[in-house]
Design a protein around this motif. Structure first.
Motif, PDB file in Angstrom:
ATOM      1  N   MET A 113       0.852  -1.193   0.000  1.00  0.00           N
ATOM      2  CA  MET A 113       0.000   0.000   0.000  1.00  0.00           C
ATOM      3  C   MET A 113       0.885   1.240   0.000  1.00  0.00           C
ATOM      4  SD  MET A 113      -2.993   1.087   2.704  1.00  0.00           S
ATOM      5  CE  MET A 113      -3.836  -0.478   2.481  1.00  0.00           C
ATOM      6  N   THR A 114       0.495   2.241  -0.757  1.00  0.00           N
ATOM      7  CA  THR A 114       1.307   3.451  -0.870  1.00  0.00           C
ATOM      8  C   THR A 114       0.421   4.684  -0.931  1.00  0.00           C
ATOM      9  OG1 THR A 114       2.843   4.658  -2.306  1.00  0.00           O
ATOM     10  CG2 THR A 114       1.388   3.088  -3.366  1.00  0.00           C
ATOM     11  N   PRO A 115       0.898   5.804  -0.394  1.00  0.00           N
ATOM     12  CA  PRO A 115       0.111   7.041  -0.474  1.00  0.00           C
ATOM     13  C   PRO A 115       0.391   7.824  -1.754  1.00  0.00           C
ATOM     14  CG  PRO A 115       2.041   7.417   0.876  1.00  0.00           C
ATOM     15  CD  PRO A 115       2.095   5.976   0.456  1.00  0.00           C
ATOM     16  N   PHE A 116       1.287   7.296  -2.610  1.00  0.00           N
ATOM     17  CA  PHE A 116       1.751   8.088  -3.747  1.00  0.00           C
ATOM     18  C   PHE A 116       0.848   7.953  -4.964  1.00  0.00           C
ATOM     19  CE2 PHE A 116       6.055   7.035  -1.785  1.00  0.00           C
ATOM     20  CZ  PHE A 116       6.057   8.193  -1.037  1.00  0.00           C
ATOM     21  N   LYS A 117       0.832   9.006  -5.767  1.00  0.00           N
ATOM     22  CA  LYS A 117       0.141   8.922  -7.031  1.00  0.00           C
ATOM     23  C   LYS A 117       0.938   8.041  -7.986  1.00  0.00           C
ATOM     24  CE  LYS A 117       1.915  13.383  -8.743  1.00  0.00           C
ATOM     25  NZ  LYS A 117       1.501  14.727  -9.231  1.00  0.00           N
ATOM     26  N   ARG A 118       0.308   7.627  -9.057  1.00  0.00           N
ATOM     27  CA  ARG A 118       0.874   6.616  -9.949  1.00  0.00           C
ATOM     28  C   ARG A 118       2.243   7.011 -10.502  1.00  0.00           C
ATOM     29  NH1 ARG A 118      -2.924   5.392 -14.845  1.00  0.00           N
ATOM     30  NH2 ARG A 118      -2.337   7.569 -15.229  1.00  0.00           N
ATOM     31  N   GLU A 119       2.422   8.273 -10.892  1.00  0.00           N
ATOM     32  CA  GLU A 119       3.697   8.704 -11.476  1.00  0.00           C
ATOM     33  C   GLU A 119       4.858   8.498 -10.500  1.00  0.00           C
ATOM     34  OE1 GLU A 119       0.939  10.339 -11.504  1.00  0.00           O
ATOM     35  OE2 GLU A 119       0.456  10.937 -13.555  1.00  0.00           O
ATOM     36  N   TYR A 120       4.620   8.726  -9.207  1.00  0.00           N
ATOM     37  CA  TYR A 120       5.670   8.541  -8.218  1.00  0.00           C
ATOM     38  C   TYR A 120       6.001   7.051  -8.062  1.00  0.00           C
ATOM     39  CZ  TYR A 120       5.018  13.423  -6.751  1.00  0.00           C
ATOM     40  OH  TYR A 120       4.950  14.800  -6.719  1.00  0.00           O
ATOM     41  N   GLU A 121       4.974   6.214  -8.118  1.00  0.00           N
ATOM     42  CA  GLU A 121       5.213   4.776  -8.019  1.00  0.00           C
ATOM     43  C   GLU A 121       6.047   4.299  -9.207  1.00  0.00           C
ATOM     44  OE1 GLU A 121       1.501   2.752  -7.650  1.00  0.00           O
ATOM     45  OE2 GLU A 121       0.863   3.915  -5.898  1.00  0.00           O
ATOM     46  N   TYR A 122       5.739   4.786 -10.386  1.00  0.00           N
ATOM     47  CA  TYR A 122       6.526   4.420 -11.567  1.00  0.00           C
ATOM     48  C   TYR A 122       7.979   4.873 -11.414  1.00  0.00           C
ATOM     49  CZ  TYR A 122       2.129   3.434 -14.050  1.00  0.00           C
ATOM     50  OH  TYR A 122       0.923   2.921 -14.454  1.00  0.00           O
ATOM     51  N   PHE A 123       8.146   6.084 -10.871  1.00  0.00           N
ATOM     52  CA  PHE A 123       9.506   6.599 -10.675  1.00  0.00           C
ATOM     53  C   PHE A 123      10.308   5.699  -9.751  1.00  0.00           C
ATOM     54  CE2 PHE A 123      12.179   9.154  -7.759  1.00  0.00           C
ATOM     55  CZ  PHE A 123      13.195   9.482  -8.641  1.00  0.00           C
TER      56      PHE A 123
ATOM     57  N   SER B  93       7.496   5.556 -20.220  1.00  0.00           N
ATOM     58  CA  SER B  93       8.350   6.664 -20.665  1.00  0.00           C
ATOM     59  C   SER B  93       7.580   7.975 -20.675  1.00  0.00           C
ATOM     60  CB  SER B  93       8.907   6.365 -22.056  1.00  0.00           C
ATOM     61  OG  SER B  93       9.751   5.229 -22.025  1.00  0.00           O
ATOM     62  N   LYS B  94       6.319   7.916 -21.096  1.00  0.00           N
ATOM     63  CA  LYS B  94       5.475   9.113 -21.138  1.00  0.00           C
ATOM     64  C   LYS B  94       5.219   9.634 -19.715  1.00  0.00           C
ATOM     65  CE  LYS B  94       1.028  10.765 -22.909  1.00  0.00           C
ATOM     66  NZ  LYS B  94      -0.233  10.377 -23.618  1.00  0.00           N
ATOM     67  N   ALA B  95       4.983   8.729 -18.784  1.00  0.00           N
ATOM     68  CA  ALA B  95       4.737   9.130 -17.396  1.00  0.00           C
ATOM     69  C   ALA B  95       5.979   9.767 -16.790  1.00  0.00           C
ATOM     70  CB  ALA B  95       4.294   7.921 -16.572  1.00  0.00           C
ATOM     71  N   LEU B  96       7.150   9.201 -17.094  1.00  0.00           N
ATOM     72  CA  LEU B  96       8.397   9.762 -16.583  1.00  0.00           C
ATOM     73  C   LEU B  96       8.631  11.161 -17.138  1.00  0.00           C
ATOM     74  CD1 LEU B  96      11.068   9.646 -15.086  1.00  0.00           C
ATOM     75  CD2 LEU B  96      12.045   8.406 -17.038  1.00  0.00           C
ATOM     76  N   LYS B  97       8.398  11.320 -18.424  1.00  0.00           N
ATOM     77  CA  LYS B  97       8.593  12.628 -19.054  1.00  0.00           C
ATOM     78  C   LYS B  97       7.658  13.663 -18.433  1.00  0.00           C
ATOM     79  CE  LYS B  97       8.555  14.977 -23.538  1.00  0.00           C
ATOM     80  NZ  LYS B  97       8.290  14.843 -25.002  1.00  0.00           N
ATOM     81  N   ALA B  98       6.393  13.265 -18.201  1.00  0.00           N
ATOM     82  CA  ALA B  98       5.422  14.188 -17.606  1.00  0.00           C
ATOM     83  C   ALA B  98       5.854  14.593 -16.201  1.00  0.00           C
ATOM     84  CB  ALA B  98       4.042  13.533 -17.570  1.00  0.00           C
ATOM     85  N   LEU B  99       6.417  13.650 -15.430  1.00  0.00           N
ATOM     86  CA  LEU B  99       6.865  13.944 -14.073  1.00  0.00           C
ATOM     87  C   LEU B  99       8.049  14.911 -14.095  1.00  0.00           C
ATOM     88  CD1 LEU B  99       6.659  13.460 -11.038  1.00  0.00           C
ATOM     89  CD2 LEU B  99       8.082  11.412 -11.328  1.00  0.00           C
ATOM     90  N   GLU B 100       8.995  14.698 -15.002  1.00  0.00           N
ATOM     91  CA  GLU B 100      10.151  15.592 -15.112  1.00  0.00           C
ATOM     92  C   GLU B 100       9.721  16.997 -15.531  1.00  0.00           C
ATOM     93  OE1 GLU B 100      13.926  12.728 -16.096  1.00  0.00           O
ATOM     94  OE2 GLU B 100      12.593  13.227 -17.769  1.00  0.00           O
ATOM     95  N   GLU B 101       8.723  17.085 -16.402  1.00  0.00           N
ATOM     96  CA  GLU B 101       8.209  18.403 -16.804  1.00  0.00           C
ATOM     97  C   GLU B 101       7.514  19.090 -15.636  1.00  0.00           C
ATOM     98  OE1 GLU B 101       5.746  17.642 -20.160  1.00  0.00           O
ATOM     99  OE2 GLU B 101       7.417  17.431 -21.572  1.00  0.00           O
ATOM    100  N   GLN B 102       6.809  18.307 -14.842  1.00  0.00           N
ATOM    101  CA  GLN B 102       6.117  18.861 -13.669  1.00  0.00           C
ATOM    102  C   GLN B 102       7.125  19.397 -12.653  1.00  0.00           C
ATOM    103  OE1 GLN B 102       3.568  16.025 -11.664  1.00  0.00           O
ATOM    104  NE2 GLN B 102       3.552  17.226  -9.790  1.00  0.00           N
ATOM    105  N   LEU B 103       8.200  18.638 -12.437  1.00  0.00           N
ATOM    106  CA  LEU B 103       9.217  19.027 -11.458  1.00  0.00           C
ATOM    107  C   LEU B 103      10.213  20.045 -12.015  1.00  0.00           C
ATOM    108  CD1 LEU B 103       9.977  15.470 -10.014  1.00  0.00           C
ATOM    109  CD2 LEU B 103       8.607  17.262  -8.929  1.00  0.00           C
ATOM    110  N   LYS B 104      10.223  20.136 -13.356  1.00  0.00           N
ATOM    111  CA  LYS B 104      11.164  21.037 -14.049  1.00  0.00           C
ATOM    112  C   LYS B 104      12.618  20.663 -13.757  1.00  0.00           C
ATOM    113  CE  LYS B 104       8.093  25.081 -14.330  1.00  0.00           C
ATOM    114  NZ  LYS B 104       6.869  24.421 -13.939  1.00  0.00           N
ATOM    115  N   LYS B 105      12.850  19.368 -13.571  1.00  0.00           N
ATOM    116  CA  LYS B 105      14.190  18.845 -13.320  1.00  0.00           C
ATOM    117  C   LYS B 105      14.312  17.470 -13.959  1.00  0.00           C
ATOM    118  CE  LYS B 105      15.715  22.028 -10.333  1.00  0.00           C
ATOM    119  NZ  LYS B 105      16.921  22.849 -10.522  1.00  0.00           N
TER     120      LYS B 105
END
Length: 274
Positions: free
Chosen positions: A1-11, A35-47
């Protein structure tokens, strides 16, 4: 069980495997989706989180920090969850009990002090309202328990009758009383009850204790619940009982049955020898 949203779990899966293909397989999704989820997360974090190499992925400095914070947060969350779940088996927590003031004066002493004083981790909050309001608030999840008179039936409610009371006409004079009636307009079924006193002068007083006190010095009569009248020794009943009242404990049938919740019900029932 995790409190994280899906993108964080993928990371975190990518951090563990450092390979998109392996991580995608473990997550049960296509490589392109991961790959798409990772790219979206990096864009969100701007890093950037990873360096892409011929041998797979390599965490950036920011990626390492982000991973460590997520893992630390996950551990804290799991520990907090375990602590909270453990409380379900202890008599702890905060619970709200609603009661009509008249019911509260007469009945709370049977269980309320004991529950509060014997269970250090238990907090009981008391709200005094009319029975109809208490019933509505229990149905609407605003109160955990209610002590009410003649509760309406509702499919979500468990109703446990605690004791019977009654409403009657009372006075202090030994001779025929004057046709003056003190009454509380908020009493249940008062409109129907007043039809029996159509030739009386009617005086509204919105407090039962005040009504009883006035009637002690009056040659008139009043309408009171039996528990109130019985606290005033010189008041005696005139005529027959006007209305019988069931005083009940109510709670929702789908309430979470923690040990504390069950203990409260048990102590209330014991107070009335049920």
């Amino acid at each position: 069980m995790t409190p994280f949203k899906r993108e964080y779990e993928y990371f975190l899966l990518l951090c563990k495997n450092l390979n998109v293909s392996v991580a995608a397989s473990e997550a049960g999704i296509q490589q392109a989706g991961l790959s798409k989820a990772l790219k979206a997360l990096e864009e969100q974090l701007k890093k950037p989180l990873f360096h892409r190499t011929n041998r797979g992925l390599l965490l950036t400095t920011y990626g390492e920090i982000f991973r460590d914070v997520l893992l630390s947060t996950s551990v804290q969350w799991e520990n907090s969850l375990e602590e909270e779940l453990a409380k379900l088996s202890e008599v702890t927590g905060t619970y709200k009990i609603g009661a009509h003031p008249v019911v509260a004066v007469n009945l709370l002493s049977k269980f309320f002090p004991g529950l509060n004083e014997e269970n250090e981790g238990l907090k009981l909050k008391l709200e005094l309202k009319r029975s109809a309001e208490v019933t509505r608030d229990v149905i609407d999840f605003k109160l955990d328990f209610g002590l009410v008179a003649n509760p309406v039936r509702h499919p979500d409610l468990i109703i446990v009758r605690l004791q019977k009371e009654y409403i009657a006409c009372w006075g202090s004079t030994s001779k025929a009383p004057r046709k003056v009636l003190y009454y509380n307009p908020e009493m249940i079924e008062m409109v129907r009850t007043l039809k029996r006193f159509d030739k009386y002068k009617l005086i509204e007083v919105q407090d039962y204790e005040v009504i009883a006190s006035l009637t002690q010095k009056s040659e008139g009569v009043c309408i009171l619940p039996s528990p109130v009248a019985e606290r005033y020794r010189n008041l005696k009943q005139f005529g027959k009982t006007l209305l019988e009242v069931d005083v009940c404990l109510i709670y929702r049938h789908d309430s979470l049955k923690t040990k504390a919740f069950s203990e409260i019900i048990k102590k209330i029932k014991l107070g009335f020898e049920l």
